[in-house]
Scaffold this active site. Structure first.
Site, mmCIF file in Angstrom:
data_model
loop_
_atom_site.group_PDB
_atom_site.id
_atom_site.type_symbol
_atom_site.label_atom_id
_atom_site.label_comp_id
_atom_site.label_asym_id
_atom_site.label_seq_id
_atom_site.Cartn_x
_atom_site.Cartn_y
_atom_site.Cartn_z
ATOM 1 N N TYR A 154 0.838 -1.212 0.000
ATOM 2 C CA TYR A 154 0.000 0.000 0.000
ATOM 3 C C TYR A 154 0.875 1.265 0.000
ATOM 4 C CZ TYR A 154 -3.895 3.053 1.469
ATOM 5 O OH TYR A 154 -4.854 4.044 1.541
ATOM 6 N N LYS A 158 1.028 4.155 -2.904
ATOM 7 C CA LYS A 158 0.655 5.553 -2.663
ATOM 8 C C LYS A 158 1.863 6.477 -2.852
ATOM 9 C CE LYS A 158 -3.699 4.773 -1.723
ATOM 10 N NZ LYS A 158 -4.774 5.191 -2.633
#
Ligand code: NDP
Length: 246
Positions: A154, A158
């Site tokens: 993740y 991002k």
């Protein structure tokens, strides 16, 4: 109305933060185009937008699939004749420590959160460059700035999305297309509801404002970034996190 007669595509817009952005934009006069994989939530959100008196087009689109993305963008153009705004919001998590993280979980998260945003931005930017007008908002995360144990996939997605934002902001600026990223902190949605209680209470301790954010807090920043009030702002990453990262 700030977005009167504008057309906005919102990915992952059927529920959570994307749904709230859709409702906030619709209240400001915007026609809404939602793409998501959650068919039931798409239908429910569409009803809410139409109840506000706005047009709403929906499509069951997996943002990791280039053919689905391209044909949905074409359908949007066929219906509305232009695309003013893209919000790359679709995102998933598959959390575990690096040593336990499978290649499949890495690929899935990078696929939706980063490749999905790339595919949508690429397809839409061709339209916006011709229009000599457009605004793109990418939904990053503070985790993409500071990292987080248990979220290697993740955080990488991002962080990559932030780098993508800055790069396409530079490429598209001369065509009057502005590109910015929002980095939410800990926001009350289904995504955070599934976190264990001990993780939640630890995170709360790290928030100077001592409370979770709401989807509306994020949507209001999105509205600012796609409005003329932010006309000279591009390539920026703005946190909405109660002071967690400063
Ligand atoms: P939700 O899980 O509530 O909603 C995400 C939506 O995206 C769902 O409708 C989901 O469908 C859809 N989606 C998932 N995969 C795809 C795909 N391949 N193609 C199209 N749509 C897809 O998420 P949130 O509202 O919490 O988060 C929205 C964004 O904000 C994400 O990018 C997230 O990373 C980011 N964010 C969220 C934070 C938070 O605290 N909630 C904090 C920081 C960033 P389905 O219902 O089937 O899963």
């Amino acid at each position: 109305m700030i977005l009167k007669d504008k057309v906005a595509i919102i990915t992952g817009g059927a529920r959570g933060i994307g749904r709230e952005i859709a409702l906030v934009f619709a209240k400001e006069g915007c026609s809404i185009v939602l793409c998501d994989v959650n068919t039931d939530a798409l239908a429910a959100t569409r009803k809410e937008i139409e109840a506000l008196g706005r047009q709403c087009m929906t499509g069951v689109v997996d943002v990791t699939k280039p053919d689905q993305v391209d044909s949905f963008i074409q359908k949007t153009l066929d219906k509305f004749g232009k695309i003013d705004i893209l919000v790359n919001n679709a995102g998933i998590t598959k959390d575990t420590l690096l040593v336990r993280m499978s290649e499949a979980d890495w690929d899935a998260v990078l696929g939706v959160n980063l490749k999905g945003a790339f595919l949508c931005a690429k397809a839409v930017s061709k339209v916006m460059m011709k229009q000599r007008d457009g605004r793109i908002v990418n939904m990053a995360s503070i985790i993409g700035i500071v990292g987080n144990a248990g979220q290697a996939n993740y955080a990488a997605s991002k962080g990559g999305l932030i780098a993508l934002t800055k790069t396409i902001a530079k490429e598209l600026a001369s065509r009057n297309v502005r590109v910015n990223a929002i980095a939410p902190g800990f926001i009350q949605t289904d995504m955070t509801a599934k976190l264990p209680e001990n993780v939640k209470s630890e995170m709360l301790k790290q928030i100077p404002m001592s409370k979770l954010g709401t989807a509306n807090d994020v949507a209001n920043l999105a509205l600012f970034l796609v409005s003329d009030s932010s006309a000279y702002i591009t390539g920026q990453v703005i946190t909405v996190d109660g002071g967690m990262v400063m």
